[in-house]
Design a protein around this motif. Structure first.
Motif, PDB file in Angstrom:
ATOM      1  N   HIS A  56       0.823  -1.210   0.000  1.00 32.19           N
ATOM      2  CA  HIS A  56       0.000   0.000   0.000  1.00 32.19           C
ATOM      3  C   HIS A  56       0.859   1.263   0.000  1.00 32.19           C
ATOM      4  CE1 HIS A  56      -3.782  -2.155   1.277  1.00 32.19           C
ATOM      5  NE2 HIS A  56      -2.864  -3.023   1.667  1.00 32.19           N
ATOM      6  N   TRP A 113       3.914   0.301   2.780  1.00 31.17           N
ATOM      7  CA  TRP A 113       3.784  -0.731   3.802  1.00 31.17           C
ATOM      8  C   TRP A 113       3.124  -1.981   3.237  1.00 31.17           C
ATOM      9  CZ3 TRP A 113       0.787   3.659   3.608  1.00 31.17           C
ATOM     10  CH2 TRP A 113      -0.600   3.493   3.548  1.00 31.17           C
ATOM     11  N   THR A 115       0.610  -5.086   4.144  1.00 37.58           N
ATOM     12  CA  THR A 115      -0.454  -5.540   5.032  1.00 37.58           C
ATOM     13  C   THR A 115      -0.668  -7.035   4.838  1.00 37.58           C
ATOM     14  OG1 THR A 115      -1.589  -3.412   5.067  1.00 37.58           O
ATOM     15  CG2 THR A 115      -2.892  -5.321   5.622  1.00 37.58           C
ATOM     16  N   THR A 127      -5.310  -8.660  10.848  1.00 38.63           N
ATOM     17  CA  THR A 127      -4.369  -8.031   9.918  1.00 38.63           C
ATOM     18  C   THR A 127      -3.099  -7.632  10.645  1.00 38.63           C
ATOM     19  OG1 THR A 127      -5.340  -5.835  10.275  1.00 38.63           O
ATOM     20  CG2 THR A 127      -6.190  -7.120   8.415  1.00 38.63           C
ATOM     21  N   ASP A 128      -2.043  -7.413   9.862  1.00 33.46           N
ATOM     22  CA  ASP A 128      -0.761  -6.976  10.387  1.00 33.46           C
ATOM     23  C   ASP A 128      -0.172  -5.998   9.381  1.00 33.46           C
ATOM     24  OD1 ASP A 128       1.463  -7.032  12.184  1.00 33.46           O
ATOM     25  OD2 ASP A 128       2.535  -8.260  10.729  1.00 33.46           O
ATOM     26  N   LYS A 129       0.606  -5.024   9.863  1.00 33.74           N
ATOM     27  CA  LYS A 129       1.122  -3.962   9.006  1.00 33.74           C
ATOM     28  C   LYS A 129       2.620  -3.790   9.252  1.00 33.74           C
ATOM     29  CE  LYS A 129      -0.036   0.907   7.956  1.00 33.74           C
ATOM     30  NZ  LYS A 129      -0.944   2.010   8.354  1.00 33.74           N
ATOM     31  N   ASP A 130       3.414  -3.810   8.156  1.00 31.30           N
ATOM     32  CA  ASP A 130       4.861  -3.678   8.249  1.00 31.30           C
ATOM     33  C   ASP A 130       5.342  -2.684   7.199  1.00 31.30           C
ATOM     34  OD1 ASP A 130       5.815  -6.111  10.098  1.00 31.30           O
ATOM     35  OD2 ASP A 130       4.169  -6.804   8.828  1.00 31.30           O
ATOM     36  N   TYR A 131       6.149  -1.716   7.626  1.00 31.58           N
ATOM     37  CA  TYR A 131       6.624  -0.676   6.709  1.00 31.58           C
ATOM     38  C   TYR A 131       7.888  -1.126   5.973  1.00 31.58           C
ATOM     39  CZ  TYR A 131       3.275   2.746   8.389  1.00 31.58           C
ATOM     40  OH  TYR A 131       2.121   3.417   8.674  1.00 31.58           O
TER      41      TYR A 131
END
Length: 256
Positions: A56, A113, A115, A127-131
């Motif tokens: 994203h 990032w 997701t 959900t999980d979010k990593d940059y």
């Protein structure tokens, strides 16, 4: 499996959790991303129909003469077949994918990032979010360096809604806006805008907008009507890196 537990899972309480761990967070467009999705079972057995990863970013969009931030999915990947996770069970699912060549680099306000999502029926999808830090590839870096070597300084870089003529796979383009601060173009140009349009891993099209500084009444009228802007494109490859400065200079000189 009690009805009460099912009811709790339907609102996300006691449901499975997901945690994605990337092997590297610094990558160039077209580079490879490796990692592992960790799934932690909740208080009841659950069927996971799909595990998906999506990339994203955000971009500036304009509507009714107002600008606002919109989100965009750069790419998405499905990484598994349906699985079942038992209560308190842990599963690790490795994955690998290639970052798209047209992903923006992380500069200015641009953030990228990943997701991770679990598709679970009758439950809130975890959900999980990593940059990611997306850095220029060698060809992009060489172009940006040579523009600076010509006396320009990067003033702003942002993702903006793509005009119809420039729209490709994504609804936006990443613009790099330079101003001349020294050398031959100081006093001749107001700014230089640059857009990268990748053609392959080793070749790209560079879209340039050369904005000439107004000179005299005719120049002021041209500026008011935006006739002082010239759009041009050139194609470069990694083989051109030793001659990039001269290639860029010859194009810009035509419109000074």
């Amino acid at each position: 499996m009690s009805i009460f537990n099912k009811a709790l899972a339907s609102i996300g309480i006691g449901s499975a959790r997901v945690d994605t761990r990337l092997e590297e967070t610094k990558v160039s467009p077209g580079g490879k991303i490796n990692g592992v999705v960790h799934i932690y079972g909740g208080s009841l057995e659950q069927d996971i129909d799909e595990i998906y990863l999506s990339i994203h970013t955000t971009y500036v969009k304009e509507a009714n003469d107002k600008k606002y931030s919109a989100s965009a999915v750069v790419d998405s990947f499905r990484i598994n077949s349906p699985i079942t996770i038992k209560p308190s069970q842990t599963k690790e699912i490795p994955f690998s994918f290639m970052l798209p060549a047209d992903v923006p680099i992380t500069i200015g306000r641009t953030k990228i990032w990943v997701t991770t999502g679990l598709d679970i029926k009758n439950a809130v999808d975890p959900t999980d979010k990593d940059y990611l830090q997306v850095v220029p590839n060698p060809l992009m870096e060489a172009v940006l360096n040579e523009v600076e070597n010509l006396g320009f300084r990067l003033r702003e870089a942002d993702c903006e809604q793509a005009p119809y003529k420039l729209r490709r796979r994504l609804p936006f383009v990443q613009e790099f806006e330079f101003v001349p601060v020294m050398g031959a173009y100081r006093g001749k140009l107001d700014e230089l805008e640059l857009i990268f349009a990748p053609l392959s891993a080793a070749e790209m099209q560079i879209l340039l907008q050369v904005d000439r500084r107004a000179r005299g009444l005719g120049g002021l009228l041209a500026e008011a009507m935006q006739m002082d802007e010239s759009n041009v494109s050139l194609t470069v490859s990694t083989k051109d890196i030793p001659q990039l400065k001269q290639k860029l200079k010859s194009v810009i000189d035509r419109y000074c």
